[in-house]
Scaffold this active site. Structure first.
Site, short mmCIF file in Angstrom:
data_model
loop_
_atom_site.label_atom_id
_atom_site.label_comp_id
_atom_site.label_asym_id
_atom_site.label_seq_id
_atom_site.Cartn_x
_atom_site.Cartn_y
_atom_site.Cartn_z
N CYS A 116 10.69 -0.68 -11.47
CA CYS A 116 9.94 -1.88 -11.23
C CYS A 116 10.15 -3.11 -12.16
CB CYS A 116 8.45 -1.76 -10.73
SG CYS A 116 8.43 -0.42 -9.22
N HIS A 256 4.81 -8.51 -10.54
CA HIS A 256 5.29 -7.50 -9.80
C HIS A 256 4.21 -7.00 -8.53
CE1 HIS A 256 7.25 -4.20 -8.22
NE2 HIS A 256 6.40 -3.24 -8.89
N ASN A 286 5.59 -3.10 -1.79
CA ASN A 286 6.44 -3.05 -3.20
C ASN A 286 7.79 -2.96 -2.96
OD1 ASN A 286 7.31 -2.63 -5.67
ND2 ASN A 286 5.96 -0.89 -6.33
O1 UT7 Z 1 5.48 -0.25 -8.67
C1 UT7 Z 1 5.47 0.78 -9.77
C2 UT7 Z 1 4.56 1.12 -10.37
N1 UT7 Z 1 3.52 1.70 -9.18
C3 UT7 Z 1 2.54 1.63 -9.09
O2 UT7 Z 1 1.87 0.62 -9.80
C4 UT7 Z 1 1.45 2.23 -8.15
C5 UT7 Z 1 0.06 2.64 -8.84
N2 UT7 Z 1 -0.59 3.31 -8.12
C6 UT7 Z 1 -1.26 2.95 -6.93
O3 UT7 Z 1 -1.22 1.67 -6.44
C7 UT7 Z 1 -2.42 3.77 -6.47
O4 UT7 Z 1 -2.55 4.77 -7.22
C8 UT7 Z 1 -2.20 4.19 -5.06
C9 UT7 Z 1 -2.25 3.04 -4.11
C10 UT7 Z 1 -0.96 4.92 -5.02
C11 UT7 Z 1 -3.38 5.23 -4.46
O5 UT7 Z 1 -4.51 4.50 -4.72
P1 UT7 Z 1 -5.59 5.31 -5.45
O6 UT7 Z 1 -6.81 4.19 -5.21
O7 UT7 Z 1 -5.24 5.58 -6.97
O8 UT7 Z 1 -5.97 6.57 -4.59
P2 UT7 Z 1 -5.95 7.95 -5.19
O9 UT7 Z 1 -4.53 8.57 -5.57
O10 UT7 Z 1 -6.90 8.23 -6.23
O11 UT7 Z 1 -6.58 8.72 -3.84
C12 UT7 Z 1 -7.94 8.55 -3.70
C13 UT7 Z 1 -8.23 9.33 -2.24
C14 UT7 Z 1 -7.86 10.93 -2.18
O12 UT7 Z 1 -8.54 11.59 -1.45
P3 UT7 Z 1 -9.78 12.58 -2.20
O13 UT7 Z 1 -8.91 13.33 -2.94
O14 UT7 Z 1 -10.42 11.65 -2.97
O15 UT7 Z 1 -10.31 13.28 -1.08
C15 UT7 Z 1 -6.44 10.62 -1.61
O16 UT7 Z 1 -6.02 12.02 -1.01
O17 UT7 Z 1 -7.44 8.68 -1.33
C16 UT7 Z 1 -6.56 9.76 -0.59
N3 UT7 Z 1 -5.43 8.88 -0.10
C17 UT7 Z 1 -5.32 8.49 1.25
N4 UT7 Z 1 -6.21 8.33 2.25
C18 UT7 Z 1 -5.80 7.62 3.31
C19 UT7 Z 1 -4.07 8.96 -0.68
N5 UT7 Z 1 -3.35 8.10 0.19
C20 UT7 Z 1 -4.20 7.75 1.39
C21 UT7 Z 1 -3.66 7.09 2.14
N6 UT7 Z 1 -4.68 6.97 3.20
N7 UT7 Z 1 -2.57 6.42 2.45
#
Ligand code: UT7
Length: 332
Positions: A116, A256, A286
Site C-alpha cells: 500500500c 492512504h 482500499n
Molecule cells: O492498507 C494496508 C494496511 N491495512 C490496513 O491498514 C488494515 C488495518 N486493519 C483494519 O483496518 C482493521 O483491523 C479491520 C477493518 C480489518 C478489522 O477491524 P477491527 O476493528 O480490527 O476488527 P477485529 O479484527 O478486531 O474483529 C473484531 C470482531 C471479531 O469478532 P469477535 O472475535 O470480537 O467476536 C471479528 O470476528 O469483529 C468481527 N468481524 C466482523 N464482524 C462483522 C471481523 N470482520 C467482520 C465483518 N463483519 N466484516
C-alpha cells in the site's frame, strides 16, 4: 549537477463502473453495513468485472487520460513506473503492458512493489530522474485489481478492498514548487501479518495451495491496524518536523485510504482538522496503490499553486512513509 524540482503537472484517475456495496456483501458473508461503516468508513467499492481485464487496463485508462489532460503524446514520456500489488503477471512488468496499451514507445518502464506504500515509493523514485535532469517526463501510475486476490469468503478482508488506478505526470518546475522531501521506511518483520501466502518462489502454486485458499490476501487485521495507526501518524509528524511545517502551513493531507480510523489518527497527530484531509474511502474502499492518486484526482480542482501537501501511507512489508510537496498548478 543541475537540480530540477520534480513537480506533479497532471493527475488522472480511473475506477471501474461496477459497485460492490455493503448490502451486496451482506448477501455474501456474515457482515452488516453498520459494522463495516463504523469499523472502516467504507460504504462501497468498485470492482473490475470484465473477464480478461487486469490491473494494466485500469492503469492504462488512468495514463491515457493523464496524457490527454496534459496535452502530450505518448512518445514524449521518458519513463513509466507502475506501483502495483496485483500485477497482470509475475512477469513481465505491468508497467511494460500499460506502456504498450498507451502507445508509449520511447520510454523504459518497470514495476515497483511496496504494497500500500507503493505509490509514494514510486513517486520518490520517479522524482530522482527529474531532479537529476536525466528525464523530462515521468509517469507514475498506481493500479490494483484487488478483487483478483480477495477471498470473498473471508469477511475480515473482503469488505476492505476495491479496484482502481491513478496516475501523475512529473516534470521539472521552474518556480520551486514540486516534491520537496520524503521519508520512507520498511521493516520486513511485518511480512507475516499481511501477505499472499502462495504463488511466489517460496510456495509455488499447487493444487494444495489453491485448495487452502493461499492465493488470496492474508491479513491479521488487528496487528496491522496497530502498526498502521502509529507508523503513518509518525511519518506525517516526522516530515512536518524535518521541514519546519506547522499544522496551519499544511493545505491538505492525502492519506492512504485503508481505514477511516487510521486516517483520523494520522490527521489528529498532525494537528489537522477534517476539512484538510482528503477522504474518499467511503466510495472506493482500499484500492492499495490507487488510493493517493485517486484522491489527488478528485480534489484537483480545489488545489492551488503553492499549496503544501503531505501524502502518507502504510502497507504490507511493512512499508510506510510520507511525501511533502508543493502543488505546482492551478486548474482554473
Ligand atoms: O492498507 C494496508 C494496511 N491495512 C490496513 O491498514 C488494515 C488495518 N486493519 C483494519 O483496518 C482493521 O483491523 C479491520 C477493518 C480489518 C478489522 O477491524 P477491527 O476493528 O480490527 O476488527 P477485529 O479484527 O478486531 O474483529 C473484531 C470482531 C471479531 O469478532 P469477535 O472475535 O470480537 O467476536 C471479528 O470476528 O469483529 C468481527 N468481524 C466482523 N464482524 C462483522 C471481523 N470482520 C467482520 C465483518 N463483519 N466484516
Amino acid at each position: 549537477m543541475a537540480k530540477f524540482r520534480p513537480a506533479v503537472t497532471a493527475v488522472n484517475g480511473y475506477v471501474p463502473e461496477d459497485k460492490l456495496t455493503n448490502s451486496d456483501l451482506e448477501k455474501i458473508v456474515d457482515t452488516n453495513d453498520e459494522w463495516i461503516r463504523s469499523r472502516t468508513g467504507i460504504e462501497e467499492r468498485r470492482i473490475l468485472k470484465t473477464p480478461g481485464k487486469a490491473a494494466s487496463d485500469l492503469g492504462a485508462e488512468a495514463v491515457k487520460g493523464l496524457l490527454k489532460k496534459r496535452g502530450i503524446g505518448p512518445e514524449e514520456v521518458d519513463l513509466l513506473i507502475c506501483a502495483t500489488a496485483t500485477p497482470d503477471h509475475l512477469f513481465p512488468a505491468t508497467a511494460n503492458i500499460i506502456s504498450d496499451k498507451c502507445g508509449i514507445k520511447n520510454a523504459w518502464s518497470f514495476d515497483l512493489m511496496a504494497a500500500c506504500s507503493g505509490f509514494i515509493y514510486a513517486l520518490t523514485t520517479a522524482a530522482q530522474f527529474i531532479e537529476t535532469g536525466k528525464h523530462k517526463k515521468v509517469v507514475v501510475v498506481g493500479a490494483d485489481k484487488m478483487s483478483s486476490i480477495v477471498d470473498y469468503t473471508d469477511r475480515a478482508t473482503c469488505i476492505i478492498f476495491g479496484d482502481g488506478a491513478g496516475a501523475v505526470l512529473l516534470e521539472a518546475d521552474e518556480e520551486g514548487n514540486g516534491i520537496i522531501d520524503s521519508v520512507l521506511h520498511s521493516d520486513g518483520m511485518g511480512r507475516e501479518f499481511l501477505h499472499q501466502k502462495a504463488g511466489g518462489s517460496m510456495k509455488p502454486a499447487s493444487i494444495q495451495t489453491v485448495e487452502n485458499r493461499e492465493h488470496f490476501v492474508y491479513q491479521e487485521g488487528r496487528t496491522v491496524f496497530k502498526f498502521a495507526v502509529s507508523n503513518m501518524a509518525d511519518a506525517g509528524a516526522e516530515i512536518m518536523e524535518r521541514n519546519g511545517l506547522k499544522s496551519e502551513d499544511i493545505a491538505w493531507l492525502v492519506p492512504h485510504q485503508a481505514n477511516l480510523r487510521i486516517i483520523d489518527a494520522t490527521a489528529r497527530r498532525m494537528g489537522l482538522d477534517d476539512s484538510k484531509v482528503m477522504i474518499n474511502i467511503h466510495k472506493y474502499g482500499n484500492t492499495t496503490n490507487g488510493t493517493i492518486p485517486l484522491c489527488l484526482w478528485e480534489w484537483e480542482n480545489q488545489l492551488k499553486k503553492g499549496d503544501n501537501i503531505v501524502l502518507a501511507a502504510f502497507g504490507g512489508g511493512f512499508t510506510w512513509g510520507a511525501v511533502y510537496l508543493k502543488w505546482a498548478y492551478n486548474t482554473n
